[in-house]
Design a protein around this motif. Structure first.
Motif, PDB file in Angstrom:
ATOM      1  N   UNK A 296      74.191  23.437  37.138  1.00 26.85           N
ATOM      2  CA  UNK A 296      74.947  23.767  35.834  1.00 26.85           C
ATOM      3  C   UNK A 296      73.906  24.727  34.998  1.00 26.85           C
ATOM      4  N   UNK A 297      73.539  25.753  34.566  1.00 30.99           N
ATOM      5  CA  UNK A 297      73.138  26.287  34.429  1.00 30.99           C
ATOM      6  C   UNK A 297      73.536  27.298  33.560  1.00 30.99           C
TER       7      UNK A 297
ATOM      8  N   UNK B 287      75.972  29.468  32.295  1.00 33.77           N
ATOM      9  CA  UNK B 287      77.269  30.515  32.174  1.00 33.77           C
ATOM     10  C   UNK B 287      77.544  29.974  34.111  1.00 33.77           C
ATOM     11  N   UNK B 288      76.769  29.702  34.758  1.00 38.54           N
ATOM     12  CA  UNK B 288      76.848  29.934  35.959  1.00 38.54           C
ATOM     13  C   UNK B 288      76.873  27.867  36.688  1.00 38.54           C
ATOM     14  N   UNK B 289      77.434  27.730  37.234  1.00 37.13           N
ATOM     15  CA  UNK B 289      77.429  26.095  38.448  1.00 37.13           C
ATOM     16  C   UNK B 289      77.857  26.630  39.828  1.00 37.13           C
ATOM     17  N   UNK B 290      76.648  26.248  40.447  1.00 38.37           N
ATOM     18  CA  UNK B 290      76.024  26.807  41.966  1.00 38.37           C
ATOM     19  C   UNK B 290      75.949  25.754  42.645  1.00 38.37           C
ATOM     20  N   UNK B 291      76.629  25.060  44.316  1.00 44.17           N
ATOM     21  CA  UNK B 291      76.202  24.543  45.074  1.00 44.17           C
ATOM     22  C   UNK B 291      75.689  25.270  45.866  1.00 44.17           C
ATOM     23  N   UNK B 292      74.614  24.654  46.528  1.00 41.92           N
ATOM     24  CA  UNK B 292      74.229  25.054  47.865  1.00 41.92           C
ATOM     25  C   UNK B 292      73.856  24.650  48.685  1.00 41.92           C
ATOM     26  N   UNK B 293      73.915  25.498  50.413  1.00 42.14           N
ATOM     27  CA  UNK B 293      73.005  24.919  51.541  1.00 42.14           C
ATOM     28  C   UNK B 293      72.503  25.575  51.777  1.00 42.14           C
ATOM     29  N   UNK B 294      71.058  25.139  52.784  1.00 39.72           N
ATOM     30  CA  UNK B 294      69.750  26.300  53.136  1.00 39.72           C
ATOM     31  C   UNK B 294      68.438  25.757  52.322  1.00 39.72           C
ATOM     32  N   UNK B 295      67.886  26.601  52.515  1.00 35.23           N
ATOM     33  CA  UNK B 295      66.446  26.157  52.260  1.00 35.23           C
ATOM     34  C   UNK B 295      66.185  27.865  52.090  1.00 35.23           C
TER      35      UNK B 295
ATOM     36  N   UNK C 147      65.104  23.424  45.278  1.00 38.10           N
ATOM     37  CA  UNK C 147      65.046  25.124  45.185  1.00 38.10           C
ATOM     38  C   UNK C 147      65.808  25.638  44.764  1.00 38.10           C
ATOM     39  N   UNK C 148      67.673  24.854  45.055  1.00 36.34           N
ATOM     40  CA  UNK C 148      68.280  25.313  44.814  1.00 36.34           C
ATOM     41  C   UNK C 148      68.639  26.024  42.969  1.00 36.34           C
ATOM     42  N   UNK C 149      67.993  25.382  41.948  1.00 35.96           N
ATOM     43  CA  UNK C 149      68.116  24.936  40.893  1.00 35.96           C
ATOM     44  C   UNK C 149      67.431  26.526  40.435  1.00 35.96           C
ATOM     45  N   UNK C 150      66.725  27.149  40.880  1.00 34.75           N
ATOM     46  CA  UNK C 150      66.879  28.308  40.707  1.00 34.75           C
ATOM     47  C   UNK C 150      67.703  29.396  40.851  1.00 34.75           C
ATOM     48  N   UNK C 151      68.272  29.194  41.675  1.00 33.14           N
ATOM     49  CA  UNK C 151      70.326  30.267  41.735  1.00 33.14           C
ATOM     50  C   UNK C 151      70.711  30.213  40.517  1.00 33.14           C
ATOM     51  N   UNK C 152      71.341  29.752  39.739  1.00 31.42           N
ATOM     52  CA  UNK C 152      72.828  30.212  38.877  1.00 31.42           C
ATOM     53  C   UNK C 152      70.828  30.749  37.655  1.00 31.42           C
ATOM     54  N   UNK C 153      69.434  30.521  37.621  1.00 28.65           N
ATOM     55  CA  UNK C 153      68.498  30.728  36.454  1.00 28.65           C
ATOM     56  C   UNK C 153      69.236  32.454  36.427  1.00 28.65           C
ATOM     57  N   UNK C 154      68.594  32.403  38.050  1.00 33.49           N
ATOM     58  CA  UNK C 154      68.538  34.380  38.632  1.00 33.49           C
ATOM     59  C   UNK C 154      69.838  34.621  38.234  1.00 33.49           C
TER      60      UNK C 154
ATOM     61  N   UNK D 137      78.724  28.534  46.667  1.00 31.66           N
ATOM     62  CA  UNK D 137      79.831  28.600  45.848  1.00 31.66           C
ATOM     63  C   UNK D 137      79.099  29.014  44.833  1.00 31.66           C
ATOM     64  N   UNK D 138      79.859  29.961  44.160  1.00 34.22           N
ATOM     65  CA  UNK D 138      79.094  29.969  42.792  1.00 34.22           C
ATOM     66  C   UNK D 138      80.753  30.169  41.465  1.00 34.22           C
ATOM     67  N   UNK D 139      79.816  29.333  40.609  1.00 33.01           N
ATOM     68  CA  UNK D 139      81.294  29.405  39.326  1.00 33.01           C
ATOM     69  C   UNK D 139      80.761  30.696  38.189  1.00 33.01           C
ATOM     70  N   UNK D 140      81.844  31.600  38.092  1.00 32.01           N
ATOM     71  CA  UNK D 140      81.305  32.118  36.412  1.00 32.01           C
ATOM     72  C   UNK D 140      81.268  31.404  35.661  1.00 32.01           C
ATOM     73  N   UNK D 141      80.849  31.058  34.711  1.00 33.93           N
ATOM     74  CA  UNK D 141      81.792  30.845  33.143  1.00 33.93           C
ATOM     75  C   UNK D 141      82.288  32.118  32.109  1.00 33.93           C
TER      76      UNK D 141
END
Lengths: 221, 262
Positions: free
Chosen positions: A88-89, A91-99, A119-126, A153-157
């Motif tokens: 949760x960063x 305006x974005x909430x993201x869950x990720x599977x992969x590398x 590594x997934x933590x960078x996705x909402x930052x981007x 899955x990506x949730x946009x606030x």
């Protein structure tokens, strides 16, 4: 490896939660949402996250459920909320599977992002950095920058909408109901979603709303 | 100064062949080891490994671990009753049915013992980035670090396992192979072990993608039609659409000539 899943139907969500158990039994996280009640996030150390959930959900009337089950990695073997999906960063909430292969180089581009072993933590930052008024464009640009494998899955606030993307990692879905899962489910997630497509979750099902260039290391013919 | 020695496990595959050429370029005295662990594609792998041996001089031992078939029943590679999984069916699985339990640990342990007896300080491991992405824990950076930590316990001999391709994508490995003049036509990747590669197992999927991304047509024959030119249009970035795919025929012709000269 991890698993992502979601549904408008809590009964289906429970089934998909169970199906994804093989992909990760170390920790799990959920996001529940309704227009009336808002967003609820929880992250737990192990598998009993659904204990008592029904009573809680009935009381607070959520109508969209998205989750993540996590396997431990060598770099992260002790449960911490900060390293547990969903991330949760702003305006974005993201869950990720992969590398995410290029996590190290992405970290250099965002020195203010607190280093996180996941590594997934960078996705909402981007997503936050690349947002200029359109969820779809932010998601497309973010996915174009990621190298490796991902199913998210990506949730946009901003818009209170959920999107699903995949490149290299599996995501199966029932496009008519909006249920999805990293693991194929004959009834509730029977069909693979297309790589490189941005899907919007709506009450009428999954709708394709954008594209990105998939950098998956695999070519499926 | 004595030439540095190394041990390299070679499968006849693309990655280990690139490692071979890399070790040559670094002027190592090479001691190659191949393993028969009962894998379905052993004959095709060894055919390629032996042909690579004719072209370049190094010692090459073949070790028989075929007992593995008796104790490992869970892998499609060693159990004829299990079909090799196609990429589209297993991608994203934490451990696909193609996984051979603890195979790399076993092979690298044997190679390390061999290296120690030779006085070699290096074992080259052919793990690539895509191995981790495909779910193979024993192809990961963490595994490499852990196994080297174990080897560090040896008070007398220091053998280090190096994996020069572990951070490289298949594209980068193909590009490196081109630079090192690898004969890709004499490398085998497919798990099926038939006359032609299947094009659908995870090994083939990543190989095809690697060649496409690098801008080359794979010289291996496939049992399905691979629409290289059409696919090239979908993987190249818009600015590069006019760059044609290159063929690697010249490398193969040079290699074949050397073979015939022996």
């Amino acid at each position: 490896m991890c698993g992502i899943f979601g549904s408008f139907d809590y009964n289906v969500y429970e089934k998909l939660y169970a199906e994804n158990g093989d992909r990760g039994n170390f920790a799990s996280g959920s996001m529940y949402y309704s227009k009336k009640t808002g967003i609820y996030l929880r992250r737990d150390k192990h598998t009993t996250i659904l204990t008592g959930e029904r009573a809680f959900l009935e009381r607070d009337s959520y109508d969209w459920f998205a989750g993540h089950r996590q396997a431990p990695t060598t770099t992260q073997r002790a449960f911490k909320a900060a390293t547990t999906h969903p991330f949760d960063y702003k305006h974005w909430i993201v869950a990720h599977n992969g590398i995410i292969e290029n996590y190290s180089s992405l970290l250099r581009d965002y020195p203010s992002h607190q280093t996180n072993p996941v590594d997934s933590s960078i996705i909402p930052v981007l997503l936050d950095d690349l947002y200029v008024g359109s969820d779809e464009l932010a998601i497309s640009e973010t996915c174009n920058r990621l190298q490796g494998t991902f199913g998210c899955w990506i949730f946009s606030k901003h818009t209170r909408k959920t999107y699903i993307v995949r490149s290299g990692s599996t995501v199966f879905a029932d496009k008519l109901t909006g249920s999805f899962s990293s693991v194929k489910h004959a009834s509730h997630a029977p069909s693979a979603l297309d790589e490189g497509t941005i899907y919007l979750v709506t009450a009428e099902g999954l709708v394709s709303v954008g594209e990105f260039k998939s950098n998956s290391p695999f070519l499926i013919l | 100064m004595d030439q540095k020695k190394c041990v390299i496990p070679i499968s006849g595959g693309l990655d280990s062949t690139v490692i071979l050429r890399y070790a040559e370029s670094q002027d190592y005295e090479i001691h190659a080891v191949s393993f028969n662990y009962g894998q379905k594609h052993f004959n095709k792998e060894m055919s390629c490994a032996r042909e690579q041996g004719y072209l370049h001089s190094y010692t090459h031992k073949l070790l028989d671990l075929s007992f593995f078939r008796d104790i490992v029943q869970t892998s499609a590679l060693t159990n004829d009753d299990i079909d090799v999984a196609k990429t589209k069916d297993v991608l994203g699985d934490p451990q696909t049915v193609n996984y051979v339990p603890n195979r790399n640990m076993m092979m690298l342990s044997i190679c390390t013992a061999y290296a120690e007896s030779l006085g070699a300080e290096t074992v080259f491991h052919g793990a690539a980035l895509v191995d981790s992405q495909a779910g193979y824990w024993d192809g990961s950076v963490e595994f490499l670090s852990a196994i080297n930590n174990v080897n560090d316990l040896n008070r007398r001999s220091r053998v280090v396992i190096e994996a020069p391709l572990i951070y490289k994508s298949k594209k980068e490995i193909v590009e490196l192979g081109v630079e090192l003049n690898v004969d890709f036509e004499r490398t085998w990747t497919c798990y099926e072990g038939q006359e032609e590669a299947c094009g659908q197992c995870p090994a083939c999927s990543s190989r095809i993608k690697g060649f496409l991304d690098a801008g080359y047509i794979d010289p291996l024959p496939y049992s399905i039609d691979i629409p290289w030119v059409e696919l090239a249009g979908s993987v190249f970035k818009p600015g590069n659409r006019n760059i044609p795919l290159k063929r690697l025929g010249s490398h193969a012709r040079i290699a074949r000539k050397k073979l015939h000269d022996l």
